[in-house]
Every structure is written in structure tokens, then in C-alpha cells.
Enzyme design. Sequence first.
Site, PDB file in Angstrom:
ATOM      1  N   ARG A  43       0.920  -0.998  -0.080  1.00  0.00           N
ATOM      2  CA  ARG A  43       0.065  -0.078   0.063  1.00  0.00           C
ATOM      3  C   ARG A  43       0.842   1.153  -0.179  1.00  0.00           C
ATOM      4  O   ARG A  43       0.282   2.489   0.000  1.00  0.00           O
ATOM      5  CB  ARG A  43      -0.279   0.115   1.123  1.00  0.00           C
ATOM      6  CG  ARG A  43      -1.891   0.676   1.092  1.00  0.00           C
ATOM      7  CD  ARG A  43      -3.382   0.719   1.780  1.00  0.00           C
ATOM      8  NE  ARG A  43      -2.652   1.040   3.230  1.00  0.00           N
ATOM      9  CZ  ARG A  43      -1.851   1.227   4.158  1.00  0.00           C
ATOM     10  NH1 ARG A  43      -1.757   2.531   3.997  1.00  0.00           N
ATOM     11  NH2 ARG A  43      -1.726   1.286   5.112  1.00  0.00           N
ATOM     12  N   TYR A  97     -15.167   8.955 -19.813  1.00  0.00           N
ATOM     13  CA  TYR A  97     -15.912   7.758 -19.023  1.00  0.00           C
ATOM     14  C   TYR A  97     -16.671   7.789 -18.498  1.00  0.00           C
ATOM     15  O   TYR A  97     -17.205   8.613 -17.590  1.00  0.00           O
ATOM     16  CB  TYR A  97     -14.694   7.065 -18.934  1.00  0.00           C
ATOM     17  CG  TYR A  97     -14.426   5.984 -18.584  1.00  0.00           C
ATOM     18  CD1 TYR A  97     -15.438   4.815 -19.101  1.00  0.00           C
ATOM     19  CD2 TYR A  97     -15.229   5.395 -16.648  1.00  0.00           C
ATOM     20  CE1 TYR A  97     -15.161   3.193 -18.718  1.00  0.00           C
ATOM     21  CE2 TYR A  97     -14.668   4.348 -16.419  1.00  0.00           C
ATOM     22  CZ  TYR A  97     -15.305   3.594 -17.167  1.00  0.00           C
ATOM     23  OH  TYR A  97     -15.389   2.334 -16.545  1.00  0.00           O
ATOM     24  N   ASP A 169      -6.727  11.416 -19.477  1.00  0.00           N
ATOM     25  CA  ASP A 169      -7.459   9.832 -18.914  1.00  0.00           C
ATOM     26  C   ASP A 169      -6.960   9.144 -21.381  1.00  0.00           C
ATOM     27  O   ASP A 169      -7.216   9.805 -22.072  1.00  0.00           O
ATOM     28  CB  ASP A 169      -8.703   9.516 -19.258  1.00  0.00           C
ATOM     29  CG  ASP A 169      -9.178   8.258 -19.111  1.00  0.00           C
ATOM     30  OD1 ASP A 169      -8.570   7.206 -19.881  1.00  0.00           O
ATOM     31  OD2 ASP A 169     -10.214   7.606 -18.203  1.00  0.00           O
ATOM     32  N   LYS A 194      -7.675  -2.154 -19.629  1.00  0.00           N
ATOM     33  CA  LYS A 194      -8.043  -2.288 -21.148  1.00  0.00           C
ATOM     34  C   LYS A 194      -6.701  -2.699 -22.590  1.00  0.00           C
ATOM     35  O   LYS A 194      -5.754  -3.569 -22.028  1.00  0.00           O
ATOM     36  CB  LYS A 194      -8.772  -0.832 -22.191  1.00  0.00           C
ATOM     37  CG  LYS A 194      -9.398  -0.290 -20.595  1.00  0.00           C
ATOM     38  CD  LYS A 194     -10.843  -1.341 -20.627  1.00  0.00           C
ATOM     39  CE  LYS A 194     -11.442  -0.970 -19.567  1.00  0.00           C
ATOM     40  NZ  LYS A 194     -12.469   0.564 -19.368  1.00  0.00           N
TER      41      LYS A 194
HETATM   42  C1  PLP Z   1     -12.485   1.694 -18.307  1.00  0.00           C
HETATM   43  C2  PLP Z   1     -12.278   2.802 -18.111  1.00  0.00           C
HETATM   44  C3  PLP Z   1     -11.983   3.282 -16.873  1.00  0.00           C
HETATM   45  C4  PLP Z   1     -12.321   2.698 -15.566  1.00  0.00           C
HETATM   46  O1  PLP Z   1     -11.323   2.064 -15.233  1.00  0.00           O
HETATM   47  P1  PLP Z   1     -11.457   0.973 -14.818  1.00  0.00           P
HETATM   48  O2  PLP Z   1     -10.213  -0.036 -15.455  1.00  0.00           O
HETATM   49  O3  PLP Z   1     -12.594  -0.293 -14.892  1.00  0.00           O
HETATM   50  O4  PLP Z   1     -11.318   1.221 -13.724  1.00  0.00           O
HETATM   51  C5  PLP Z   1     -11.653   4.738 -17.588  1.00  0.00           C
HETATM   52  N1  PLP Z   1     -11.442   5.440 -18.529  1.00  0.00           N
HETATM   53  C6  PLP Z   1     -12.064   5.170 -19.754  1.00  0.00           C
HETATM   54  C7  PLP Z   1     -11.665   5.328 -20.887  1.00  0.00           C
HETATM   55  C8  PLP Z   1     -11.981   3.366 -19.590  1.00  0.00           C
HETATM   56  O5  PLP Z   1     -11.936   2.799 -20.703  1.00  0.00           O
END
Ligand code: PLP
Length: 379
Positions: A43, A97, A169, A194
Site C-alpha cells: 500500500r 468515461y 485519461d 484495457k
Molecule cells: C474502463 C475505463 C476506465 C475505468 O477503468 P476500470 O479499470 O474499469 O476502473 C476509465 N477510463 C476509460 C477511458 C475507460 O475505458
Amino acid sequence: MKKETICVQVGGIIDPIYKGIVTPVHTSTSFAYLEMDQKRYPRYYNTPNQDAVVKKLCALESAEAGLLLSSGMAAISTVLLSFLKRGDHVIFQKSLYGGTRNFVQSEFVNFGIEFDFVNGNKPHHFTEKIKDNTKVVYVETPSNPLLEIVNLEEVANFAKEKGLISIIDNTFASPINQNPINFGIDLVLHSATKYIGGHSDICAGVVVGRKKLIEMTNLMARNFGGSLNAQTCYLLERSMKTLSLRVNQQNSNAQAIANYLQAHPMIARVNYPGLESHSDHKIAKAQMKGFGGMLSFELMEGIDPIEFQQTLKIVRSSMSLGGVESTICSSTLTSHASLTEEQKISEGISDRLLRLSVGVEDVKDIIEDINSCILLGKK
Ligand SMILES: *Cc1c(COP(=O)(O)O)cnc(C)c1O
């Protein structure tokens, strides 16, 4: 070092005893502390397997430092709450998102944090929203599900001029296709669930950027505790060895599919930054090394979008994205299900809009699958 080499070579730990070629999984949660200046603890985000992944990601994103967390949302929420306090204001790009949008809209009022969404992607749209207490500007490019593009250099310059922290992001692009730090953006986030994980079997998130900002984020992250265990870190590091291979294949598959669909009489519209018809193709070309594996398209009236998805054999309906397998979903049934009819119209997201995450299969097989379902759906 080129990205292909970084993916394979950077960050791995050489096993000093047996000289094995891959990073050992260090499962300890407890480490000797007397002879070390830095205390290790999962952590605290500094265990050997966490470090290995972060080193690879930092090398790919040209970042000084980074932090690996247990999900994309853990990274997003921890970063936002590290730099936004009661009374602060933040400017968000409009298309975000769904999870991020939900976090902001449902929780920020409880923290006393003010926010605005910009109504466009040009510099003046951002300037219009600036206030005396604005601290952060946050964007997502390419965006979900319309693949809209924001000019990274303009956002970075705007942030510098106004003394804001700029955050992106970068999930849709992946670290292979877009490196926002090179355009002056301060912090880069990814849902590693992803592309970085890439096999639809890992949930993780990451933030990279300037050392000072990452150190501040680390302090908040210790309080929230969204750390990742050694086994998952190891799997993630292993997945990243093929990140460049996978994403390059996804780039070329997606471009071929976008070209094909754009010329198809039963497709009303295709959104892909690699198409010259995309309104911001030039900006995308200037700031991206590849246009990515995500695209969306609208079926002509007469083809039922649900039946279409159910008939597909190779492309499978699925909420997530970025895996080696091609997947498809309706935005109005998934990420944008909470929008009102009016919002859907104003944001250009119809029930016939489908979002495709292109995998690494042979592109001819994917195109044949899509085309045969369009033809079946037509009659
Ligand atoms: C899936 C996604 C997230 C969130 O991610 P998790 O791993 O599901 O918490 C944030 N931003 C984008 C663009 C995403 O596709």
C-alpha cells in the site's frame, strides 16, 4: 530505445540466484526495514513487482514517475482527490468515461468541489469555463464513443498559462499511440484493464507524470489503499511485453475496418480519427503515432442494432474494450445508458451507434463477420 524494445526489456527484475529470464513474483507483504531508507509495503506502492510495471510504463510514456493502482477508477479518483480540495474548481471535457462522469456528478458535491463540463473541444471552450478557484483541467482523447479529438498541446498551454494541473485519461490511445507528456500534459492516466492488460482478464489502473506530482498522489493513495497484488502485477508486466505488437495490429485492423465501413451503403456514419473525413483528423495525425483500435459506427435505419450484435460470430458483445478479441457494444445500453433522450440527441449518441473494439484477429475475418450480419439484418 524503441517502444517494441521497451515493452520487452525495461523494468523486469533479473533473479539474482537462479538467473531466470523473467521477473520472479515477490509475494511478500512484509519487508526488512532497518537497512533500507525506503520502507516497502504494497500500500506504499513500492514492492518489486509494482516497481517493475511502473518502470516499463514510465519508459513508454516518457514519464519521470508513476503509480500502479487496483483499477482505472482507483487511479482516477485518487488523482482527482489529490489535487482538488474543498472550494476548488475543475474543468472537464464533456465526453468522459461513464464511471468518471458518475464519480464527479454524484460525489463532488459532498467534497465541496465545483466542476464544469466544456461544450466543445477548442481552446475558447476551455477558457470560457475558467474561474479564480480553478485548479485542474481534465481531458480524454480520443473520447468514448464518438472518438472526438482534443488538441493536447493547446490544453497543456492553457493549463500552464492559467497555473492549472492538466490531466488526461489516455486509455483509448494506449501508451503506444499517444504520449501526452511530450505535449506538456502533467499527468497521464490509464485503465490498464484495457489495452495495457489486453487480454480481458486483469483489472488495474495507472498514473504517470512529474515526480513531484506523483509523490503527492502517492500520499493520497496510501490513504485510499487501492494497491495491486504481486500476482496481478506480474501478469500485467507479462501482458505488456506484447503491448506494442498487439496495438500495432489493432491500429491497422481498425483502419481497414473503418475504411470498409465508410464505403458501405448500409452504414450511415463512421467515427475513426484515422479517416480523413474525421473533423479532427489533422490534429490526431499530429499528436498520435497510430489512430488506435477503437471506432464507432451507425447502422442505417432498417437494421436492428441488437439483432445485429447477437448475429455476429467472431465479434462478441461486451462492455469492456482493448482485449485481443474484437468486441462490440451499444453506447446507449452501456456507458451512456443514463442519458436522457435529449442528451443523447445533443451529444450525437443514437441507439444505432455501435462501438467496436478491434482485436488482433485476421481483419478479413472481422470484416466478413460484420458484413454478413449487415446483409442478414437488411432483409
Ligand atoms: C474502463 C475505463 C476506465 C475505468 O477503468 P476500470 O479499470 O474499469 O476502473 C476509465 N477510463 C476509460 C477511458 C475507460 O475505458
